[in-house]
Design a protein around this motif. Sequence first.
Motif, mmCIF file in Angstrom:
data_model
loop_
_atom_site.group_PDB
_atom_site.id
_atom_site.type_symbol
_atom_site.label_atom_id
_atom_site.label_comp_id
_atom_site.label_asym_id
_atom_site.label_seq_id
_atom_site.Cartn_x
_atom_site.Cartn_y
_atom_site.Cartn_z
ATOM 1 N N PHE A 26 -5.089 -10.114 13.112
ATOM 2 C CA PHE A 26 -3.971 -10.505 12.552
ATOM 3 C C PHE A 26 -2.906 -10.048 13.818
ATOM 4 N N THR A 27 -1.607 -10.384 13.829
ATOM 5 C CA THR A 27 -0.699 -10.147 14.781
ATOM 6 C C THR A 27 0.201 -9.088 13.984
ATOM 7 N N VAL A 28 0.530 -7.981 14.904
ATOM 8 C CA VAL A 28 1.200 -7.042 14.261
ATOM 9 C C VAL A 28 2.846 -7.450 14.113
ATOM 10 N N LYS A 29 3.250 -8.167 15.151
ATOM 11 C CA LYS A 29 4.590 -8.667 15.006
ATOM 12 C C LYS A 29 4.933 -9.359 13.809
ATOM 13 N N ASP A 30 3.944 -9.795 13.192
ATOM 14 C CA ASP A 30 4.201 -10.915 11.914
ATOM 15 C C ASP A 30 4.245 -9.704 10.484
ATOM 16 N N TYR A 31 3.867 -8.699 10.738
ATOM 17 C CA TYR A 31 4.006 -7.982 9.477
ATOM 18 C C TYR A 31 4.313 -6.545 9.585
ATOM 19 N N ALA A 32 4.861 -6.022 8.447
ATOM 20 C CA ALA A 32 5.178 -4.568 8.523
ATOM 21 C C ALA A 32 4.041 -3.674 8.476
ATOM 22 N N ILE A 33 4.337 -2.789 9.466
ATOM 23 C CA ILE A 33 3.270 -1.533 9.794
ATOM 24 C C ILE A 33 4.062 -0.152 9.529
ATOM 25 N N GLY A 34 3.439 0.560 8.815
ATOM 26 C CA GLY A 34 3.545 1.749 8.230
ATOM 27 C C GLY A 34 2.980 2.913 8.779
ATOM 28 N N TRP A 35 3.480 4.122 8.916
ATOM 29 C CA TRP A 35 2.732 5.205 9.468
ATOM 30 C C TRP A 35 2.924 6.202 8.058
ATOM 31 N N PHE A 36 1.811 6.870 7.746
ATOM 32 C CA PHE A 36 1.484 7.627 6.813
ATOM 33 C C PHE A 36 0.885 8.891 7.264
ATOM 34 N N ARG A 37 0.941 10.286 6.403
ATOM 35 C CA ARG A 37 0.234 11.159 6.677
ATOM 36 C C ARG A 37 -0.327 12.026 5.422
ATOM 37 N N GLN A 38 -1.389 12.614 5.450
ATOM 38 C CA GLN A 38 -1.694 13.382 4.399
ATOM 39 C C GLN A 38 -2.490 14.871 4.878
ATOM 40 N N ALA A 39 -1.648 15.499 4.228
ATOM 41 C CA ALA A 39 -2.172 16.980 4.548
ATOM 42 C C ALA A 39 -3.116 17.649 3.604
ATOM 43 N N PRO A 40 -4.220 18.644 3.665
ATOM 44 C CA PRO A 40 -4.860 18.877 2.781
ATOM 45 C C PRO A 40 -4.626 19.403 1.417
ATOM 46 N N GLY A 41 -4.809 18.802 0.419
ATOM 47 C CA GLY A 41 -4.391 19.143 -0.837
ATOM 48 C C GLY A 41 -3.171 18.242 -1.311
ATOM 49 N N LYS A 42 -2.545 17.434 -0.522
ATOM 50 C CA LYS A 42 -1.334 17.078 -0.526
ATOM 51 C C LYS A 42 -1.470 15.411 -0.596
ATOM 52 N N GLU A 43 -0.430 14.607 -1.290
ATOM 53 C CA GLU A 43 -0.472 13.079 -1.445
ATOM 54 C C GLU A 43 -0.010 12.707 -0.099
ATOM 55 N N ARG A 44 -0.612 11.478 -0.082
ATOM 56 C CA ARG A 44 -0.143 10.463 1.363
ATOM 57 C C ARG A 44 1.457 10.275 1.192
ATOM 58 N N TYR A 45 1.881 10.798 2.325
ATOM 59 C CA TYR A 45 3.338 10.752 2.623
ATOM 60 C C TYR A 45 3.742 9.904 3.571
ATOM 61 N N TRP A 46 4.906 9.041 3.380
ATOM 62 C CA TRP A 46 5.254 8.079 4.333
ATOM 63 C C TRP A 46 6.098 8.576 5.314
ATOM 64 N N LEU A 47 5.908 8.048 6.648
ATOM 65 C CA LEU A 47 6.891 8.727 7.551
ATOM 66 C C LEU A 47 7.668 7.547 8.116
ATOM 67 N N SER A 48 7.027 6.480 8.490
ATOM 68 C CA SER A 48 8.077 5.524 9.266
ATOM 69 C C SER A 48 7.472 4.016 9.063
ATOM 70 N N SER A 49 8.282 2.914 9.000
ATOM 71 C CA SER A 49 7.652 1.776 9.137
ATOM 72 C C SER A 49 8.517 0.901 10.051
ATOM 73 N N ILE A 50 7.944 -0.084 10.557
ATOM 74 C CA ILE A 50 8.535 -1.105 11.333
ATOM 75 C C ILE A 50 8.307 -2.557 10.780
ATOM 76 N N ALA A 51 9.489 -3.141 10.479
ATOM 77 C CA ALA A 51 9.332 -4.504 9.698
ATOM 78 C C ALA A 51 8.794 -5.518 10.673
ATOM 79 N N ALA A 52 8.424 -6.475 9.777
ATOM 80 C CA ALA A 52 7.808 -7.798 10.221
ATOM 81 C C ALA A 52 8.994 -8.515 11.202
ATOM 82 N N ARG A 53 8.952 -9.176 12.186
ATOM 83 C CA ARG A 53 9.703 -9.994 12.987
ATOM 84 C C ARG A 53 11.031 -9.359 13.252
#
Length: 128
Positions: A26-53
Amino acid sequence: VQLQASGGGLARPGESLRLSCTASGFTVKDYAIGWFRQAPGKERYWLSSIAARSLGEYYSNSVRGRFSISRDSAKNTVYLQMNNLEPGDTAIYFCAADLSLLTYSNGIYYQPEQYDTWGQGTLVTVSS
């Protein structure tokens, strides 16, 4: 359809790393892409996203000003530039794509449930 995250490694406090998220199928420019991180023993945490288009870039308060998200359409890759790293940034970092366009319809970028395609994660360790 696949995402490949890379660029993690060991960094000292104050140093920088750039993570890459390369898409196939798929083409990344057409969809939102997000970055998350997960530390040991913790929930997945949102960092940043770039929107589609090129509709915008979004950051969590904890990383705004230190992290920067960008997209290279020619390489079909989204980057997360991380500056002034801290030990608290140690985690596995994941990129994710919203191929269902949920973020486009509701404008919610911070929930993992908004993303349906995930990369395998890349480990970032910040230590002196």
